[in-house]
Design an enzyme around this catalytic site. Sequence first.
Site, mmCIF file in Angstrom:
data_model
loop_
_atom_site.group_PDB
_atom_site.id
_atom_site.type_symbol
_atom_site.label_atom_id
_atom_site.label_comp_id
_atom_site.label_asym_id
_atom_site.label_seq_id
_atom_site.Cartn_x
_atom_site.Cartn_y
_atom_site.Cartn_z
ATOM 1 N N CYS A 246 25.014 -15.957 26.594
ATOM 2 C CA CYS A 246 23.764 -16.608 26.212
ATOM 3 C C CYS A 246 23.737 -16.806 24.696
ATOM 4 O O CYS A 246 23.884 -15.847 23.934
ATOM 5 C CB CYS A 246 22.598 -15.746 26.662
ATOM 6 S SG CYS A 246 21.017 -16.298 26.029
ATOM 7 N N GLU B 153 -9.275 11.348 -2.112
ATOM 8 C CA GLU B 153 -8.317 10.419 -2.742
ATOM 9 C C GLU B 153 -8.125 9.220 -1.830
ATOM 10 O O GLU B 153 -8.281 9.337 -0.622
ATOM 11 C CB GLU B 153 -6.940 11.094 -2.896
ATOM 12 C CG GLU B 153 -6.896 12.176 -3.931
ATOM 13 C CD GLU B 153 -5.623 13.018 -3.822
ATOM 14 O OE1 GLU B 153 -4.735 12.654 -3.020
ATOM 15 O OE2 GLU B 153 -5.540 14.019 -4.533
ATOM 16 N N LYS C 77 -9.100 6.969 8.328
ATOM 17 C CA LYS C 77 -8.444 5.665 8.232
ATOM 18 C C LYS C 77 -9.469 4.546 8.396
ATOM 19 O O LYS C 77 -10.510 4.703 9.028
ATOM 20 C CB LYS C 77 -7.381 5.547 9.322
ATOM 21 C CG LYS C 77 -6.366 6.666 9.286
ATOM 22 C CD LYS C 77 -5.045 6.217 8.785
ATOM 23 C CE LYS C 77 -4.253 5.615 9.913
ATOM 24 N NZ LYS C 77 -2.885 5.309 9.545
ATOM 25 N N GLU D 6 3.662 8.645 -3.681
ATOM 26 C CA GLU D 6 3.845 7.442 -2.881
ATOM 27 C C GLU D 6 4.394 6.333 -3.771
ATOM 28 O O GLU D 6 3.875 6.103 -4.868
ATOM 29 C CB GLU D 6 2.468 7.053 -2.318
ATOM 30 C CG GLU D 6 2.516 6.190 -1.107
ATOM 31 C CD GLU D 6 2.681 6.980 0.204
ATOM 32 O OE1 GLU D 6 2.908 8.206 0.171
ATOM 33 O OE2 GLU D 6 2.604 6.335 1.256
ATOM 34 N N LYS E 157 -9.318 16.445 1.314
ATOM 35 C CA LYS E 157 -8.526 17.685 1.248
ATOM 36 C C LYS E 157 -9.385 18.806 0.704
ATOM 37 O O LYS E 157 -10.214 18.567 -0.171
ATOM 38 C CB LYS E 157 -7.342 17.525 0.283
ATOM 39 C CG LYS E 157 -6.494 16.324 0.492
ATOM 40 C CD LYS E 157 -5.428 16.260 -0.590
ATOM 41 C CE LYS E 157 -4.702 14.927 -0.495
ATOM 42 N NZ LYS E 157 -3.644 14.790 -1.484
ATOM 43 N N LYS F 57 -5.913 6.767 0.380
ATOM 44 C CA LYS F 57 -4.644 6.981 1.083
ATOM 45 C C LYS F 57 -3.761 5.757 0.821
ATOM 46 O O LYS F 57 -3.997 4.679 1.367
ATOM 47 C CB LYS F 57 -4.894 7.169 2.574
ATOM 48 C CG LYS F 57 -3.633 7.504 3.351
ATOM 49 C CD LYS F 57 -4.004 7.978 4.752
ATOM 50 C CE LYS F 57 -2.801 8.313 5.590
ATOM 51 N NZ LYS F 57 -1.774 7.300 5.675
ATOM 52 N N ASP G 255 12.292 -1.695 -28.329
ATOM 53 C CA ASP G 255 13.642 -2.234 -28.082
ATOM 54 C C ASP G 255 14.620 -1.823 -29.177
ATOM 55 O O ASP G 255 15.787 -1.542 -28.898
ATOM 56 C CB ASP G 255 13.593 -3.765 -27.986
ATOM 57 C CG ASP G 255 12.811 -4.209 -26.759
ATOM 58 O OD1 ASP G 255 12.588 -3.361 -25.867
ATOM 59 O OD2 ASP G 255 12.415 -5.387 -26.694
ATOM 60 N N LEU H 175 -0.213 13.771 7.955
ATOM 61 C CA LEU H 175 -1.636 14.072 7.852
ATOM 62 C C LEU H 175 -2.282 13.888 9.211
ATOM 63 O O LEU H 175 -1.916 12.973 9.946
ATOM 64 C CB LEU H 175 -2.304 13.099 6.882
ATOM 65 C CG LEU H 175 -2.216 13.377 5.392
ATOM 66 C CD1 LEU H 175 -2.748 12.191 4.605
ATOM 67 C CD2 LEU H 175 -3.027 14.627 5.059
#
Length: 666
Positions: free
Chosen positions: A431, A113, A315, A175, A291, A115, A38, A84
Amino acid sequence: MSKSEAEIRAETIRLELHRHSHLYYVESRPEIKDSDYDLLFAELKTLELEWPELITNDSPTQRVGAEPQKSFGTAEHSVPMLSLDSTKNLEDLVRFDKRIKDLLGNNPEYLLEPKLDGASIELVYEYGVFVRAVTRGNGQVGEVITENAKTISSLPLRLLSSNRVVPETLSVRGEVIMYLSRFEELNKEMLKKGLNPYANPRNSASGSLRQLKSRVTAERPLELMIFDILQCPDLAVESDAEGLEMLKDWGFKIVPEALSVTTLNEIEKYYRSYEDRRDELDYEIDGVVVKINQLDVRKELGNTSHHPRWALALKFEPRKATTRIRKIVVQVGRTGKLTPVAEFDPVVVGGVTVSRASLHNREEVERKGVRAGDLVRIQRAGDVIPQVVERIEEENTPRGKEFRIPNNCPACETEVIERGPFSYCPNRFGCSAQLKRGILHFGSREGLDIEGLGEEICSMLVDKGLVSELADLFSLKTEDLQTLWKGGKKAADNLFVAIQEKKSIDFHRFIYGLGIPEVGITVAKGLANEFGNLPALQEASIERLESIDGVGSIMSEQIYEFLHSDITSNQISAVLHQGVRLTPPKISRSSEMAGTTFVFTGKFIRIKRSEAREAVESVGGKVSGSVSSRTNFLVAGEDPGSKLQKAKDLGVKLLSESEFINKIKQ
Ligand code: IVH
């Protein structure tokens, strides 16, 4: 201290701060105390305050501080951000492996890896300095969210160069995720503030990245993990694993637990191990990615337009839980559609508590055969939206009454009409349920973005007779709004201001907010860019509407019909009559440079790359990272790279920096 001493000191501190924030946020092994960090930070701030010209874009003081934006610009990715190929069936993996072996005639090496289930983004670095972040968008073009990405502490603003040479240009893909623990905290806070909570960590990550105020993003606990080099012209590595090492040396936080293997058994073991540990992780993963590790093999296999042929996502099965249905209610949507919704005892599915799920329509309820009181299995489809999977039979348990869609709208009693499996309340403008939803949509994040105009408030506004059409929102007084909160003068004042502020609104947000059936934000933007103003849009023929990207024949008719109905035209006029002004899109189609593509190479002296890019985008042009036959202009600064030759080979028009500046000025 003289200016040149200050300049040296500022640069020294910046380097130190970059190193320490990397040690803290990426490596989790700080070398100095927070208070010492700081102090250094404060010293830099003081120097920059005295000599503002010393502020650099990559200064750690610039992580937060950008002015709120009106909307996000768009940019083309350096190379397409593909999707993918994925499967839940391990047999597909065997086929994938066999196909590759047959093609290569030998055994490939695989890199495995997790996902990560977050928001995919591209980060671009020039001469080691972070210059741009772009959301995945449609894979070709995404939204520019640079200022927001900067607020992510583990994102390197400048690449570390102690172990590696820093490339002239680098584009990486990763990501953005939100840790589950932090996600739940955030949702609790949002509820406290009367805001709608996010459905899951993925929406929360992408929603946080798309805030117009980067200060809001800065308060969101986002994390970034990188897993791919999208473009690096002189990449001197042979495998993905080496690439990851390189990314790590440059200071990126890379995807955890990447493993290189050669056999199917090892792949399955990795998959199972993650499947078992999935609930213990503090972030969402929805599978593992297999991969090919060797980059030359990847090149040989190539891509389809949708995904690379060298990767496969395995998955996980969606997570399931059991619970009991309390009741089945009927919701009337913005367009009058009646949707049966099962409300059940709250249950945790994959780290998120759910208590309701849509049963979609009459036929779906019949097919599932569920009733109030039934025990059911719930899953989150694609691990996002809760679904009732099936009823679990119970012996000796008396069941409730069979569910039926009512003959009359539960909100306005109008007789419902049936269209296929769906039921509708045809009373579109009378309505109350449709009006409530319509107002909510009008003020929603992608619409007018009126903070504080949540579901409950919309409901009360209609029930208390304060709003009977969209335009009424703008004539609400704080006294009216105070009746909605017990003693909530501050909240009422805030909402009043929030509404009045939106009297000046981007044209595309207005189009979206109107709630034209099927028109989402992308089409709304397309319409705004194409027509530029409301009268032009209102005059457009069905054929002209159909020529817009993303608008099919059915949608074009719906848009036309919506805009030409007397009631909607009156509603729109009433809103405009309240003083609402629509801001035309920045991109003007009439500009000579609209739709042209620019590529930059080399160093610029008079303007920054980011300024050049903005200038091009402001006249409707695009900036691309690489030269192709679609490039219209190559702007070459000092020491141009290989792009210059390529442009010459392709006959692309060349501009010097000064010529470019003159052209833009015109
Ligand atoms: S590789 C096209 N690796 O999954 C090749 N993608 O369905 C590049 N994702 O939005 C993708 N974790 O962003 C790769 N370890 C990982 C990943 C990953 C998450 C995302 C990716 C994309 C989606 C594809």
